[in-house]
Design a protein around this motif. Structure first.
Motif, PDB file in Angstrom:
ATOM      1  N   GLU A 288       0.766  -1.054  -0.022  1.00 31.15           N
ATOM      2  CA  GLU A 288       0.090   0.091  -0.088  1.00 31.15           C
ATOM      3  C   GLU A 288       0.940   1.303   0.053  1.00 31.15           C
ATOM      4  N   ALA A 289       0.466   2.350  -0.818  1.00 37.07           N
ATOM      5  CA  ALA A 289       1.370   3.451  -0.934  1.00 37.07           C
ATOM      6  C   ALA A 289       0.596   4.822  -1.277  1.00 37.07           C
ATOM      7  N   VAL A 290       1.303   5.540  -0.781  1.00 36.80           N
ATOM      8  CA  VAL A 290       0.882   6.931  -1.179  1.00 36.80           C
ATOM      9  C   VAL A 290       2.058   7.810  -2.287  1.00 36.80           C
ATOM     10  N   LEU A 291       1.046   8.357  -3.151  1.00 37.22           N
ATOM     11  CA  LEU A 291       1.711   9.013  -4.375  1.00 37.22           C
ATOM     12  C   LEU A 291       1.854  10.476  -4.429  1.00 37.22           C
ATOM     13  N   ILE A 292       2.979  11.028  -4.645  1.00 36.22           N
ATOM     14  CA  ILE A 292       3.057  12.609  -4.801  1.00 36.22           C
ATOM     15  C   ILE A 292       3.607  13.002  -5.827  1.00 36.22           C
ATOM     16  N   PHE A 293       2.786  13.716  -6.687  1.00 37.34           N
ATOM     17  CA  PHE A 293       3.442  14.473  -7.992  1.00 37.34           C
ATOM     18  C   PHE A 293       3.732  15.799  -7.576  1.00 37.34           C
ATOM     19  N   SER A 294       5.043  16.134  -7.616  1.00 34.34           N
ATOM     20  CA  SER A 294       5.313  17.673  -7.117  1.00 34.34           C
ATOM     21  C   SER A 294       6.057  18.383  -8.191  1.00 34.34           C
ATOM     22  N   LEU A 295       5.269  19.102  -8.763  1.00 37.58           N
ATOM     23  CA  LEU A 295       5.673  19.851  -9.965  1.00 37.58           C
ATOM     24  C   LEU A 295       6.501  21.173  -9.439  1.00 37.58           C
ATOM     25  N   GLU A 296       6.268  21.653  -8.229  1.00 31.85           N
ATOM     26  CA  GLU A 296       6.912  22.943  -7.835  1.00 31.85           C
ATOM     27  C   GLU A 296       7.968  22.709  -7.018  1.00 31.85           C
ATOM     28  N   MET A 297       8.267  21.542  -6.238  1.00 31.15           N
ATOM     29  CA  MET A 297       9.520  21.303  -5.270  1.00 31.15           C
ATOM     30  C   MET A 297      10.156  20.186  -5.588  1.00 31.15           C
ATOM     31  N   PRO A 298      11.537  20.376  -5.353  1.00 31.37           N
ATOM     32  CA  PRO A 298      11.905  18.785  -5.633  1.00 31.37           C
ATOM     33  C   PRO A 298      11.925  17.915  -4.550  1.00 31.37           C
ATOM     34  N   LYS A 299      12.491  16.814  -4.735  1.00 28.57           N
ATOM     35  CA  LYS A 299      12.058  15.488  -3.950  1.00 28.57           C
ATOM     36  C   LYS A 299      12.622  15.790  -2.722  1.00 28.57           C
ATOM     37  N   ASP A 300      14.049  16.361  -2.591  1.00 28.24           N
ATOM     38  CA  ASP A 300      14.972  16.468  -1.214  1.00 28.24           C
ATOM     39  C   ASP A 300      14.361  17.274  -0.190  1.00 28.24           C
ATOM     40  N   GLN A 301      13.845  18.564  -0.968  1.00 33.42           N
ATOM     41  CA  GLN A 301      12.835  19.639  -0.079  1.00 33.42           C
ATOM     42  C   GLN A 301      11.775  18.944   0.597  1.00 33.42           C
ATOM     43  N   LEU A 302      11.059  18.186  -0.127  1.00 30.85           N
ATOM     44  CA  LEU A 302       9.694  17.336   0.468  1.00 30.85           C
ATOM     45  C   LEU A 302      10.123  16.546   1.325  1.00 30.85           C
ATOM     46  N   ILE A 303      11.331  15.680   1.152  1.00 32.05           N
ATOM     47  CA  ILE A 303      11.621  14.839   2.339  1.00 32.05           C
ATOM     48  C   ILE A 303      12.019  15.436   3.401  1.00 32.05           C
ATOM     49  N   THR A 304      12.737  16.717   3.378  1.00 31.58           N
ATOM     50  CA  THR A 304      13.281  17.513   4.625  1.00 31.58           C
ATOM     51  C   THR A 304      12.131  17.844   5.350  1.00 31.58           C
ATOM     52  N   ARG A 305      11.138  18.452   4.750  1.00 32.11           N
ATOM     53  CA  ARG A 305       9.756  18.795   5.369  1.00 32.11           C
ATOM     54  C   ARG A 305       9.197  17.509   5.977  1.00 32.11           C
ATOM     55  N   MET A 306       9.077  16.450   5.365  1.00 34.83           N
ATOM     56  CA  MET A 306       8.544  15.413   6.274  1.00 34.83           C
ATOM     57  C   MET A 306       9.179  15.087   7.458  1.00 34.83           C
ATOM     58  N   ILE A 307      10.753  15.106   7.280  1.00 32.02           N
ATOM     59  CA  ILE A 307      11.480  14.713   8.652  1.00 32.02           C
ATOM     60  C   ILE A 307      10.944  15.681   9.588  1.00 32.02           C
ATOM     61  N   SER A 308      10.889  17.108   9.040  1.00 34.72           N
ATOM     62  CA  SER A 308      10.330  18.232  10.062  1.00 34.72           C
ATOM     63  C   SER A 308       9.135  17.835  10.689  1.00 34.72           C
ATOM     64  N   CYS A 309       8.078  17.488   9.901  1.00 36.18           N
ATOM     65  CA  CYS A 309       6.934  17.195  10.356  1.00 36.18           C
ATOM     66  C   CYS A 309       6.430  16.049  11.355  1.00 36.18           C
ATOM     67  N   GLN A 310       6.917  14.932  10.753  1.00 37.95           N
ATOM     68  CA  GLN A 310       7.279  13.739  11.333  1.00 37.95           C
ATOM     69  C   GLN A 310       7.865  13.434  12.685  1.00 37.95           C
ATOM     70  N   GLY A 311       9.044  14.282  12.860  1.00 34.85           N
ATOM     71  CA  GLY A 311       9.940  14.187  13.944  1.00 34.85           C
ATOM     72  C   GLY A 311       9.826  15.480  14.913  1.00 34.85           C
ATOM     73  N   ASN A 312       8.951  16.524  14.438  1.00 31.75           N
ATOM     74  CA  ASN A 312       8.763  17.778  15.247  1.00 31.75           C
ATOM     75  C   ASN A 312      10.441  18.568  15.308  1.00 31.75           C
ATOM     76  N   PHE A 313      10.894  18.697  13.912  1.00 33.98           N
ATOM     77  CA  PHE A 313      12.357  19.408  14.050  1.00 33.98           C
ATOM     78  C   PHE A 313      11.689  20.807  13.429  1.00 33.98           C
ATOM     79  N   ASP A 314      12.479  21.822  13.787  1.00 31.77           N
ATOM     80  CA  ASP A 314      12.634  23.152  13.143  1.00 31.77           C
ATOM     81  C   ASP A 314      12.974  23.046  11.870  1.00 31.77           C
TER      82      ASP A 314
END
Length: 453
Positions: free
Chosen positions: A234-260
Motif C-alpha cells: 500500500e502506498a501514497v503517491l505525490i506528484f510535486s511539480l513545484e518542489m524537488p524531492k529532497d526538499q519534500l523529504i526534509t519537510r517530512m522529517i521536520s513534520c514527522q519528527g517535530n524538528f525546526d
C-alpha cells in the motif's frame, strides 16, 4: 492492393453496410451503435457520411429512415456523393435482422484500434530514428498506447438489480465494522468527521493563496495516510511539480519528527540527541511507502501514464498533485482556462477509472487580497471553469495569523489561538460542507487537531 487486401476490404465494407442497415431499420441496433461507434470506425467515405447523418438526426431527436437521411443529405448536397438514393435503398435491402449487430460493431471497433496502434507504433519508430532522448521516447510511447486503450469505454450497461446487492453488502460491512472511516484518513479528526476520510474515486481540490501552507497541509495528509496503511504494497503517491524531492523529504522529517525546518535547512549545529532523533525519524519514514515524482513541467498525459503504471505495481491509496496550474495539457487549447478545464476533467476521469482519491492543489486568484473578507470562495479558484463542476470535494485553507503578520500585528505567541487554521469545505458532493479548525505549527510545517477548551 493485393488479392488478400482486397478480400479484407470487401469484408470490412460488408460489415459497415450490415451495421448501417441495422441502424436504419432497428432503433435498438441504432442506439447500440451510437453508444460504441465513432466516425473513424467507418473506412468507406460513403458509409462515414451516412453514419454522421444518422448521428445528426439522433441528436436533433428526429426519426431515422431513408426519407430523413436522404432529405438531410440533399440539403448538404451530399446525396449524389454517397451514391444517391440507390445506395440508401441498397442498405435497406441488405437488412435481414440485427441479431449479429453487436458482433459487427465489435469488429469495426477492433479494426479501428488496430489502425490506431499501427499509427502509434509508426510514431514510436519515427522517434527512434530521430534525436529524441530514450527516456522521452519511452514516456511518449506509453502515453500513445494508453491513449489508444482509453479511447473506448465499452463497459456493458446493467440495471441496478445487478449492483444493488453489492451496495447493501458494503453498508452492512460498514455497520459491523469498528472503523468510523470509509476512506483514507486525513489525520485531522474534525475533517474526517465531515468527510469520513478521502473517498475512493473522488477528485479533491485543496486551494489557498501562496504561503498559506497548502503544500504543508498536503504533506500532512500524505504522512497521516501513509502512517495508517497496514500492507507493505500500500502506498501514497505525490506528484510535486513545484518542489524537488529532497526538499519534500526534509519537510517530512521536520513534520514527522517535530524538528525546526529552518534548522534542518541551515548550517545549524545539532547535538547527539538531535542526530538520534533525525535518524529515528528517517527510519520511520523508510518503513512507509511514499512515492515522489518531482518531474517539472509534467504534461497531464504523462502524469496519467505514470499513475497507471504505478497502480499496476503498488496498491496506491492516495494521490497528491502539487499543483494544478503547473500541469500542461496534452494538446493545444484555445485558452489557458480551456487547458485547465481539460486537465481538471482528465484528473476527475483518472480518479474514477482507478478508484483512488486524488487531491490536487490549486492556486487562488489575487482578487482575494483586494477584499476585506479574505476567506476564499469558490469563485476565487484560478481559471476555475470546470474545476468547480469536476471536483467532488473543494477545500480552502485560511489562516488569520498569515494576514496579521502581513499587517505587522503580533501573532508570534505560541498559543493555540494564535495558530488556528481553517479548512473550509465549500463543496462536498456526498456530504456536508462546513469549517474545520486545526492548529498550524509553522516551524514544523505541521497541522494538529484543535483542542476545544
Amino acid at each position: 492492393m493485393s488479392e488478400n487486401q482486397e478480400r479484407n476490404q470487401d469484408f470490412i465494407n460488408e460489415v459497415e453496410v450490415n451495421v448501417l442497415s441495422a441502424m436504419i431499420q432497428s432503433p435498438k441496433a441504432c442506439e447500440s451503435a451510437l453508444t460504441l461507434l465513432k466516425d473513424q470506425d467507418f473506412t468507406v467515405k460513403n458509409n462515414q457520411v451516412i453514419f454522421q447523418t444518422i448521428v445528426e438526426l439522433f441528436k436533433n431527436n428526429k426519426g431515422i429512415d431513408v426519407t430523413t437521411i436522404s432529405d438531410t443529405l440533399v440539403k448538404k448536397n451530399f446525396l449524389a456523393r454517397i451514391g444517391g438514393i440507390d445506395y440508401l435503398s441498397y442498405l435497406i435491402q441488405n437488412y435481414i435482422s440485427d441479431a449479429n449487430v453487436k458482433e459487427h460493431i465489435n469488429i469495426l471497433v477492433e479494426r479501428t484500434t488496430k489502425r490506431q496502434l499501427g499509427q502509434a507504433l509508426k510514431k514510436i519508430e519515427d522517434d527512434l530514428q530521430g534525436d529524441k532522448k530514450i527516456t522521452d521516447i519511452l514516456i511518449d510511447a506509453e502515453a500513445e498506447i494508453v491513449q489508444v486503450s482509453s479511447e473506448r469505454n465499452s463497459e456493458e450497461l446493467l440495471p441496478i438489480s445487478e449492483s444493488i446487492d453489492d451496495v447493501v453488502e458494503k453498508i452492512e460491512q460498514l455497520q459491523k465494522s469498528n472503523q468510523n472511516l470509509t476512506g483514507i484518513t486525513s489525520g485531522i479528526n474534525n475533517l474526517d468527521n465531515l468527510t469520513s476520510g478521502f473517498q475512493s474515486g473522488d477528485f479533491i481540490i485543496l486551494a489557498a493563496r501562496p504561503s498559506m501552507g497548502k503544500t504543508a497541509l498536503a504533506l500532512n495528509f500524505a504522512l497521516n495516510a501513509a502512517n495508517s496503511l497496514k500492507q507493505k504494497d500500500e502506498a501514497v503517491l505525490i506528484f510535486s511539480l513545484e518542489m524537488p524531492k529532497d526538499q519534500l523529504i526534509t519537510r517530512m522529517i521536520s513534520c514527522q519528527g517535530n524538528f525546526d525546518a529552518h534548522k534542518l535547512r541551515s548550517k545549524f549545529k545539532f547535538t547527539q540527541d538531535d542526530w538520534r532523533r533525525i535518524s529515528n525519524t528517517a527510519e520511520q519514514l523508510k518503513q512507509k511507502t511514499i512515492i515522489i515524482d518531482d518531474s517539472p513541467g509534467l504534461r497531464i498525459l504523462e502524469l496519467q501514464t505514470k499513475l497507471r503504471k504505478l497502480v499496476r505495481e503498488y496498491d496506491i491509496k492516495l494521490v497528491i498533485i502539487d499543483y494544478l496550474q503547473l500541469l500542461t495539457g496534452s494538446t493545444s487549447s484555445e485558452s489557458r482556462q480551456q487547458e485547465v478545464s481539460n486537465i481538471s476533467r482528465s484528473l476527475k476521469i483518472s480518479a474514477r477509472e482507478l478508484n483512488i482519491p486524488i487531491i490536487c492543489l490549486s492556486q487562488l486568484s489575487r482578487l482575494v487580497e483586494r477584499r476585506e473578507e479574505k476567506r476564499p470562495l469558490m469563485s476565487d479558484l484560478r481559471e476555475s471553469g470546470a474545476i468547480e463542476q469536476d471536483a467532488d470535494l473543494i477545500m480552502f485553507l485560511y489562516r488569520d495569523d498569515y494576514y496579521k503578520e502581513k499587517n505587522g500585528e503580533d501573532s508570534t505567541k505560541e498559543t493555540q489561538e494564535n495558530h488556528v487554521a481553517e479548512i473550509i469545505i465549500s463543496k462536498h458532493r456526498n456530504g456536508p460542507t462546513g469549517k474545520v479548525e486545526t492548529v498550524f505549527i509553522p516551524k514544523w510545517g505541521k497541522f494538529e487537531n484543535y483542542q476545544n477548551s
